[in-house]
Design an enzyme around this catalytic site. Structure first.
Site, short mmCIF file in Angstrom:
data_model
loop_
_atom_site.label_atom_id
_atom_site.label_comp_id
_atom_site.label_asym_id
_atom_site.label_seq_id
_atom_site.Cartn_x
_atom_site.Cartn_y
_atom_site.Cartn_z
N ARG A 131 -15.14 2.72 10.88
CA ARG A 131 -14.06 1.82 10.42
C ARG A 131 -14.67 0.50 9.92
O ARG A 131 -14.19 -0.09 8.97
CB ARG A 131 -13.08 1.54 11.56
N HIS A 157 -9.45 -1.17 18.30
CA HIS A 157 -9.25 0.17 17.74
C HIS A 157 -10.58 0.64 17.17
O HIS A 157 -10.82 0.60 15.98
CB HIS A 157 -8.19 0.10 16.64
N GLY A 213 1.41 4.82 3.37
CA GLY A 213 2.55 4.12 2.78
C GLY A 213 3.67 5.08 2.39
O GLY A 213 4.85 4.84 2.69
N ASN A 249 -11.90 -4.30 2.45
CA ASN A 249 -10.54 -4.53 2.93
C ASN A 249 -10.26 -6.00 3.26
O ASN A 249 -9.10 -6.43 3.23
CB ASN A 249 -10.25 -3.61 4.13
N GLY A 255 0.89 -1.17 0.00
CA GLY A 255 0.00 0.00 0.00
C GLY A 255 0.92 1.21 0.00
O GLY A 255 1.70 1.40 0.94
N ALA A 256 0.84 1.97 -1.08
CA ALA A 256 1.75 3.13 -1.21
C ALA A 256 0.94 4.43 -1.23
O ALA A 256 1.30 5.39 -1.89
CB ALA A 256 2.58 2.99 -2.49
N MET A 279 -1.40 7.26 1.28
CA MET A 279 -1.00 8.36 2.18
C MET A 279 -0.11 7.86 3.32
O MET A 279 0.93 8.44 3.60
CB MET A 279 -2.24 9.06 2.76
N ASN A 313 -7.75 -0.79 8.29
CA ASN A 313 -8.95 -0.85 9.13
C ASN A 313 -10.03 -1.73 8.52
O ASN A 313 -10.05 -1.92 7.30
CB ASN A 313 -9.52 0.57 9.30
P1 A3D Z 1 -4.82 5.34 0.89
O1 A3D Z 1 -4.09 6.62 0.74
O2 A3D Z 1 -6.09 5.17 0.12
O3 A3D Z 1 -3.82 4.17 0.52
C1 A3D Z 1 -4.24 2.83 0.41
C2 A3D Z 1 -3.49 2.23 -0.77
O4 A3D Z 1 -3.80 0.84 -0.83
C3 A3D Z 1 -3.89 2.84 -2.13
O5 A3D Z 1 -2.75 3.39 -2.76
C4 A3D Z 1 -4.45 1.65 -2.92
O6 A3D Z 1 -4.12 1.68 -4.30
C5 A3D Z 1 -3.77 0.49 -2.21
N1 A3D Z 1 -4.42 -0.79 -2.41
C6 A3D Z 1 -5.74 -1.07 -2.53
N2 A3D Z 1 -5.91 -2.39 -2.73
C7 A3D Z 1 -4.68 -2.95 -2.72
C8 A3D Z 1 -4.21 -4.29 -2.87
N3 A3D Z 1 -5.05 -5.30 -3.07
N4 A3D Z 1 -2.88 -4.49 -2.80
C9 A3D Z 1 -2.03 -3.46 -2.60
N5 A3D Z 1 -2.41 -2.18 -2.47
C10 A3D Z 1 -3.73 -1.93 -2.52
O7 A3D Z 1 -5.17 5.06 2.44
P2 A3D Z 1 -4.29 5.43 3.73
O8 A3D Z 1 -2.86 5.16 3.46
O9 A3D Z 1 -4.70 6.78 4.21
O10 A3D Z 1 -4.88 4.38 4.77
C11 A3D Z 1 -4.63 3.00 4.61
C12 A3D Z 1 -5.42 2.17 5.60
O11 A3D Z 1 -5.00 2.47 6.94
C13 A3D Z 1 -6.95 2.39 5.58
O12 A3D Z 1 -7.62 1.15 5.69
C14 A3D Z 1 -7.18 3.23 6.82
O13 A3D Z 1 -8.50 3.09 7.33
C15 A3D Z 1 -6.16 2.65 7.75
N6 A3D Z 1 -5.80 3.49 8.90
C16 A3D Z 1 -5.62 2.84 10.09
C17 A3D Z 1 -5.27 3.55 11.21
C18 A3D Z 1 -5.07 2.84 12.52
O14 A3D Z 1 -4.76 3.45 13.50
C19 A3D Z 1 -5.26 1.40 12.58
C20 A3D Z 1 -5.11 4.95 11.14
C21 A3D Z 1 -5.29 5.57 9.92
C22 A3D Z 1 -5.64 4.82 8.80
#
Ligand code: A3D
Length: 320
Positions: free
Chosen positions: A89, A176, A15, A96, A10-11, A13, A121
């Site tokens: 979430r 969480h 990543g 997911n 996941g690259a 925000m 999440n």
């Molecule tokens: P975002 O910037 O959308 O990045 C997610 C990336 O995942 C995107 O670049 C997608 O292209 C990629 N992706 C989608 N499907 C796949 C796949 N099958 N294989 C590989 N890559 C894929 O989201 P983000 O970086 O802001 O957040 C990522 C996750 O973290 C989300 O589920 C959020 O809800 C979660 N999150 C969790 C917390 C915790 O404290 C646990 C806090 C903030 C965000």
């Protein structure tokens, strides 16, 4: 000694922020994996060009091929979708869960010896599903949530007490979600329990209750402001602290979502508890004593996690 390898699945925000932090700290060479074509390669190129300015030595590459994560020491998973305003979430579960299946299979095949930190999440259910799909040992698959939730709690408490955030040691247990359990009796400012500081007249029970409530809704507060996604700076910073604890065998006690067997009356459920993180992964769950109210709150949080697992099993019966 060869450089360590950090794979980021996941690259987006989080990543991208993880890659920047890991490079600045020279934790190792970094591979950014995503299904979006060109995006991880573009981010990797951009981040690599920070190197000469910042003065870090880390090779950063982007890929759409799981084979490139082979031999990773640490894998941090953020693949999936984040929340938008109005979403909980748990609303992310269906999408997911499918992503965790693909990631789990990638890990099983290409990085079976890595220490895996899941951030996707709804966290407690996704880290459990990731472990199930990957087949990796439970002590090597953990979820990041408690470090972030504790950091949010600490930030608000430092503001309330008008002290440095460095002196606040905050403690959050449970899943969480909005049922997480910030524990004031184990939360201290330079060793002084928050409950004592209230008795000393430095704050009020009402103010601390409001901070507990704000901590529980801390992610949603940011989602409502950003409107396009969820928090990423502090989540990335928190996961990097966990990765460093593993890579440097720090034996830090960090609140993480881990499989809890026996302690806290749990039988294999992934939930947020204090854990020793060192070279052995999640080395030991620390069981603290809780009063009746704290136990009740933890039970509510655990029940919310159990309900999510039932929903996961309905969506994907292979999780039986
Ligand atoms: P975002 O910037 O959308 O990045 C997610 C990336 O995942 C995107 O670049 C997608 O292209 C990629 N992706 C989608 N499907 C796949 C796949 N099958 N294989 C590989 N890559 C894929 O989201 P983000 O970086 O802001 O957040 C990522 C996750 O973290 C989300 O589920 C959020 O809800 C979660 N999150 C969790 C917390 C915790 O404290 C646990 C806090 C903030 C965000």
């Amino acid at each position: 000694m060869a450089r360590k390898k950090i794979a980021l699945i996941g690259a987006g925000m989080i990543g991208g922020t993880l890659a920047h932090l890991a490079a600045k700290k020279e934790l190792g060479d970094i591979v950014l994996f995503d299904i979006a074509e060109g995006m991880p390669q573009g981010k990797a190129l951009d981040l690599s060009q920070c190197g000469p300015v910042e003065g870090f030595d880390a090779k950063i590459t982007g890929t759409n091929d799981y084979a490139d994560i082979a031999g990773a020491d640490v894998v941090i998973v953020t693949a999936g979708v984040p929340r938008k305003p109005g979403m909980s979430r748990d609303d992310l579960l269906g999408i997911n869960l499918k992503v965790m299946k693909a990631v789990g299979e990638g890990l099983k095949q290409h990085a079976p010896n890595a220490f895996v930190i899941c951030i996707t999440n709804p966290l407690d259910a996704m880290v459990w599903a990731l472990r199930e799909f990957s087949g990796l040992p439970a002590h090597m698959v953990v979820g990041m949530a408690g470090v972030l939730d504790s950091a949010r709690f600490a930030t608000f408490l430092a503001e309330e007490f008008k002290v440095s955030v460095r002196d606040v040691n905050a403690f959050v247990l449970g899943g969480h979600g909005d049922t997480m359990v910030p524990v004031t009796s184990y939360t201290t400012v330079s060793g002084i329990p928050v409950d004592d500081l209230v008795k000393m007249g430095r704050s009020s029970k009402e103010a601390i209750d409001a901070i507990v409530k704000r901590t529980r809704g801390g992610g949603g507060e940011i989602v409502a402001l950003l409107k396009t996604g969820s928090a990423y700076y502090a989540p990335a910073t928190s996961a990097i602290a966990m990765a460093e604890a593993y890579l440097n065998d720090q034996k830090r006690i960090l609140p993480c979502a881990v499989e809890v067997n026996g302690k806290y009356g749990l039988d294999g459920l992934y939930v947020g508890v204090p854990v020793v993180i060192g070279a052995g992964g999640a080395e030991e769950v620390i069981e603290i004593s809780l009063d009746d109210e704290q136990k009740r709150n933890l039970d509510v949080s655990v029940e919310a996690v159990r309900e999510l697992l039932v929903a996961c099993k309905q969506i994907d019966p292979s999780l039986g």
